[in-house]
Design a protein around this motif. Structure first.
Motif, short mmCIF file in Angstrom:
data_model
loop_
_atom_site.label_atom_id
_atom_site.label_comp_id
_atom_site.label_asym_id
_atom_site.label_seq_id
_atom_site.Cartn_x
_atom_site.Cartn_y
_atom_site.Cartn_z
N ARG A 197 0.82 -1.21 0.00
CA ARG A 197 0.00 0.00 0.00
C ARG A 197 0.86 1.26 0.00
NH1 ARG A 197 -2.53 -2.74 4.26
NH2 ARG A 197 -2.05 -1.03 5.72
N GLY A 198 2.12 1.11 0.35
CA GLY A 198 2.96 2.29 0.40
C GLY A 198 4.43 1.97 0.26
N THR A 199 5.21 2.98 -0.12
CA THR A 199 6.68 2.91 -0.16
C THR A 199 7.19 4.10 0.64
OG1 THR A 199 6.78 1.83 -2.31
CG2 THR A 199 8.74 3.02 -1.60
N ALA A 200 7.90 3.83 1.72
CA ALA A 200 8.44 4.92 2.54
C ALA A 200 9.56 5.62 1.78
CB ALA A 200 8.94 4.37 3.87
N VAL A 201 9.68 6.93 1.98
CA VAL A 201 10.73 7.72 1.34
C VAL A 201 11.39 8.58 2.39
CG1 VAL A 201 9.54 7.76 -0.89
CG2 VAL A 201 9.13 9.59 0.75
N PRO A 221 4.71 7.70 2.73
CA PRO A 221 5.04 8.29 4.03
C PRO A 221 6.54 8.50 4.14
CG PRO A 221 4.60 5.95 4.25
CD PRO A 221 4.24 6.31 2.86
N CYS A 222 6.94 9.54 4.87
CA CYS A 222 8.38 9.84 4.92
C CYS A 222 8.96 9.51 6.29
CB CYS A 222 8.63 11.31 4.58
SG CYS A 222 8.02 12.50 5.78
N ILE A 223 10.26 9.17 6.26
CA ILE A 223 11.01 8.94 7.49
C ILE A 223 12.02 10.07 7.63
CG2 ILE A 223 10.69 6.45 7.57
CD1 ILE A 223 13.30 6.05 6.20
N ARG A 231 16.37 7.90 9.42
CA ARG A 231 16.12 7.20 10.70
C ARG A 231 15.28 5.96 10.41
NH1 ARG A 231 14.14 12.28 14.16
NH2 ARG A 231 13.33 10.63 15.52
N THR A 232 15.96 4.92 9.96
CA THR A 232 15.29 3.72 9.45
C THR A 232 14.54 2.95 10.53
OG1 THR A 232 17.41 2.56 9.67
CG2 THR A 232 16.85 3.43 7.50
N GLY A 233 14.83 3.22 11.80
CA GLY A 233 14.08 2.57 12.87
C GLY A 233 12.60 2.92 12.81
N ALA A 234 12.25 4.03 12.16
CA ALA A 234 10.85 4.45 12.06
C ALA A 234 10.04 3.52 11.17
CB ALA A 234 10.78 5.88 11.51
N LEU A 235 10.69 2.69 10.37
CA LEU A 235 9.97 1.78 9.48
C LEU A 235 9.11 0.79 10.26
CD1 LEU A 235 12.85 1.07 6.94
CD2 LEU A 235 10.71 2.25 6.43
N GLU A 236 9.52 0.44 11.46
CA GLU A 236 8.77 -0.54 12.25
C GLU A 236 7.35 -0.07 12.56
OE1 GLU A 236 9.68 -3.48 12.84
OE2 GLU A 236 11.81 -3.41 12.33
N GLY A 237 7.13 1.24 12.57
CA GLY A 237 5.81 1.75 12.91
C GLY A 237 5.01 2.20 11.71
N MET A 238 5.29 1.61 10.54
CA MET A 238 4.59 2.01 9.31
C MET A 238 3.87 0.81 8.70
SD MET A 238 7.29 4.58 7.42
CE MET A 238 7.60 6.21 8.07
N PRO A 239 2.68 0.50 9.15
CA PRO A 239 1.95 -0.64 8.60
C PRO A 239 1.56 -0.40 7.14
CG PRO A 239 0.55 0.65 10.06
CD PRO A 239 1.93 1.19 10.22
N ALA A 265 19.49 -1.63 10.61
CA ALA A 265 18.08 -1.55 10.98
C ALA A 265 17.17 -1.67 9.77
CB ALA A 265 17.81 -0.24 11.73
N ALA A 266 17.58 -1.08 8.65
CA ALA A 266 16.77 -1.18 7.43
C ALA A 266 16.71 -2.62 6.94
CB ALA A 266 17.35 -0.27 6.35
N VAL A 267 17.84 -3.29 6.95
CA VAL A 267 17.86 -4.69 6.50
C VAL A 267 17.05 -5.57 7.45
CG1 VAL A 267 19.34 -6.69 6.10
CG2 VAL A 267 20.04 -4.43 5.27
N ASP A 268 17.17 -5.34 8.76
CA ASP A 268 16.38 -6.12 9.72
C ASP A 268 14.89 -5.93 9.49
OD1 ASP A 268 18.67 -7.05 10.92
OD2 ASP A 268 18.63 -5.62 12.59
N TRP A 269 14.47 -4.68 9.20
CA TRP A 269 13.05 -4.43 8.91
C TRP A 269 12.60 -5.20 7.67
CZ3 TRP A 269 11.41 -2.20 4.31
CH2 TRP A 269 10.03 -2.01 4.21
N ALA A 270 13.43 -5.17 6.61
CA ALA A 270 13.06 -5.85 5.37
C ALA A 270 12.92 -7.35 5.59
CB ALA A 270 14.09 -5.55 4.29
N ARG A 271 13.82 -7.93 6.37
CA ARG A 271 13.77 -9.38 6.63
C ARG A 271 12.55 -9.76 7.46
NH1 ARG A 271 20.18 -9.85 8.26
NH2 ARG A 271 21.02 -10.12 6.15
#
Length: 466
Positions: A197-201, A221-223, A231-239, A265-271
Motif C-alpha cells: 500500500r505504500g513505499t516509505a521515502v 510516508p516519509c522517514i 532514521r530507518t528505525g521508524a519503518l517498524e511503525g509504518m503498517p 536496521a533497514a535490512v532487519d526491517w526488510a527481513r
C-alpha cells in the motif's frame, strides 16, 4: 535506373490545392512557410524529385519555385539548392505560429544540482568504444532481444559493480532500463502487484519520485533524515509499507551517508516484514574525504533492489540505468518492462559495455573525481573567506553541497541570485510534504558548470551570500 530518382533528395509532405497545379503548389508552399511548418533555411527537394513525388511535370514545380523566389518566399543559389528564405515576422503573426514559444532567458551561471559537467563527456573514447562494439556485435544484437538488456552490458556491469561498489551482481539478475525513473516505475508496478500500500521515502528527496510512486497507487510516508542519514528505525511503525526508497551512500540532498547501525536496521526491517529496500546509489562513485561506502545491497541481496545509473558518471542523455534484483523478482520485473518498454537501445548498451571492459569508464570516473574534488575544495575555501556566516555540509562525496544560511535569508539570497543570472536551488524545494520544516539553505551543484564556467559561477555565488 528508371526509379533512380527515388534514392535522392529530401521528402516533403505537400498537398497542392485549387484548380491549377502550379498555383495550388505555390499556395501550399506559402502556407507551409507562413505557419512555420517549413522554417527559414529548410532545404526543399529538387524540382525533379518533388515533381516525381507529386506525379506532376517537372516544369510545373520549377516554375512554382521560380515565382516564389521572385516573391521572396524562397531563395535559390548554385550549389545550395532551393531553401526557405529568412523572413521578418509580420506584426501579430508570431502568436499564430505553432512553433512559437515564449523566449526563456538562460541563466549566465548554473549551479543547479543533479547534473555532471556535460562538457567533460569523453567523446573521443566513447566513439572508439562504439566503433569496436559495433564491429564485434553479432547481427542478432540488432533484433528484438532479452528485455533484461544485452548480455555484454549485464556482464560488464556485474564485474564492475562487484569490484567497485560491493554489489552481489549476477548478470542474470540485472535489468537494464532507460534511467532511474524508468526503473522506479517498474518497481512501483511490481510492488502494487504484491499488495503493497505504500513505499516509505526520505524526508528530503525528489518530488518526481514521490509523485511517480503515488501514480502507481502507492502512499509515500516519509522517514526523518538527520546527521546520520535516514532514521530507518521508524519503518517498524509504518503498517502497509512494502518498501523503502533510500540513498544510503550519499543522501540527496543533505549529502550524509547512512550510518552503519541504520543500514542494519533497514535490512532487519526488510527481513522481518518481507519488505524491500530500493537502493538509489546516488553519486556512489564520487567520494573525496572518506573511504568508499559500499552498496547496502551487499548486506542482503534478496531484500535489496540495487539501482544505479550512468547519468552522473557519464551523462543523463545516455538514458542508461540498471537494477540488480533479488532472484525471485527478475521474471516479474521483466514482465512489467515488456508491457510498455521492451528493451533499451542496443548500440548504446554495447558501447557502454565496451567502455567498461576497456577500462575507459574507470579512467573517466577517476579523472572526474579529481575535478569535482578540486571544485569542492575551491567552494569551501571561497565561502570560508567571503561568507563566514554560512556553513557548508554534505561535502564528503557527490556533486553538490548544502550551504546552510542564517535563518530568514533564503528567499532574499535566491532573489539576489536571479538578479545575478545565477541558477541554484533552495533546500526547502526538496522537503517532503509530510516532513517537518527544514532550515534555510541552498543545494549547490558544483558539478554542473563546464570547466570554463566554473570560476564565474563560484564568483556569482559568493556575491549573493549574506
Amino acid at each position: 535506373m528508371t526509379d533512380s530518382w527515388a534514392a535522392f533528395g529530401a521528402d516533403l509532405h505537400i498537398e497542392p490545392v485549387g484548380s491549377g497545379l502550379r498555383s495550388g503548389l505555390m499556395h501550399a508552399l506559402r502556407e507551409a512557410v507562413r505557419t512555420g511548418r517549413l522554417t527559414p533555411g529548410t532545404r526543399l527537394p529538387s524540382s525533379r524529385t518533388l515533381a516525381a513525388d507529386l506525379g506532376i511535370a517537372r516544369n510545373t514545380v520549377a516554375d512554382a519555385y521560380a515565382e516564389l523566389v521572385a516573391e521572396g518566399w524562397l531563395t535559390a543559389r548554385q550549389g545550395s539548392g532551393t531553401r526557405v528564405a529568412q523572413r521578418a515576422a509580420a506584426p501579430g503573426t508570431a502568436s499564430r505560429s505553432p512553433r512559437t514559444r515564449p523566449v526563456r532567458r538562460r541563466p549566465a551561471h548554473n549551479l543547479m544540482p543533479g547534473s555532471p559537467d556535460l562538457s567533460a563527456f569523453p567523446r573521443a573514447e566513447w566513439i572508439k568504444a562504439a566503433r569496436r562494439a559495433l564491429v564485434a556485435a553479432p547481427d542478432a544484437a540488432f533484433g528484438y532481444d532479452d528485455p533484461r538488456g544485452r548480455i555484454e552490458l549485464r556482464t560488464a556491469l556485474a564485474d564492475y559493480l562487484a569490484r567497485a561498489r560491493g554489489v552481489y551482481a549476477d548478470p542474470e539478475r540485472i535489468i537494464v532500463c532507460s534511467g532511474f525513473v524508468h526503473g522506479l516505475t517498474l518497481m512501483g508496478k511490481v510492488l502494487r502487484r504484491h499488495g503493497a500500500r505504500g513505499t516509505a521515502v526520505e524526508s528530503y528527496g525528489l518530488d518526481i519520485h514521490w509523485n511517480l510512486l503515488a501514480g502507481e497507487g502507492l502512499g509515500t510516508p516519509c522517514i526523518p533524515v538527520d546527521r546520520l542519514g535516514a532514521r530507518t528505525g521508524a519503518l517498524e511503525g509504518m503498517p502497509g509499507v512494502g518498501a523503502v526508497l533510500l540513498t544510503p551512500a550519499h543522501q540527496f540532498p543533505t549529502g550524509v551517508p547512512l550510518h552503519p547501525d541504520r543500514r542494519a536496521a533497514a535490512v532487519d526491517w526488510a527481513r522481518s516484514s518481507g519488505g524491500l529496500i530500493l537502493e538509489d546509489d546516488y553519486d556512489g562513485e564520487f567520494r573525496y574525504d572518506r573511504q568508499p561506502v559500499g552498496a547496502l545491497q551487499g548486506l542482503d541481496p534478496e531484500r535489496v533492489v540495487y539501482m544505479g545509473t550512468a547519468s552522473k558518471s557519464l551523462a543523463p542523455g545516455l538514458r542508461l540505468a540498471w537494477m540488480v534484483l533479488p532472484e525471485g523478482l527478475v521474471a516479474e520485473v521483466c514482465e512489467a518492462k515488456g508491457g510498455f518498454d521492451w528493451m533499451s537501445a542496443v548500440p548504446d548498451q554495447l558501447t557502454l559495455a565496451e567502455f567498461m571492459r576497456s577500462g575507459a569508464y574507470d579512467r573517466h570516473v577517476r579523472a572526474m573525481r579529481l575535478r569535482y574534488r578540486r571544485r569542492r575544495d575551491q567552494l569551501v575555501g571561497e565561502l570560508a573567506e567571503r561568507a563566514p556566516d554560512v556553513r557548508v555540509s554534505g561535502i564528503a562525496a557527490g556533486l553538490h553541497a548544502v550551504v546552510e544560511l542564517p535563518e530568514g535569508t533564503e528567499q532574499s539570497v535566491v532573489q539576489a541570485a536571479t538578479w545575478q543570472g545565477l541558477a541554484l536551488e533552495r533546500l526547502t524545494r526538496f522537503r517532503h510534504p509530510g516532513a517537518d520544516p527544514v532550515p534555510d539553505g541552498l543545494v549547490v551543484g558544483y558539478g554542473t558548470p563546464s570547466e570554463s564556467g566554473w570560476a564565474g559561477a563560484l564568483e556569482a555565488l559568493c556575491r549573493v551570500l549574506p
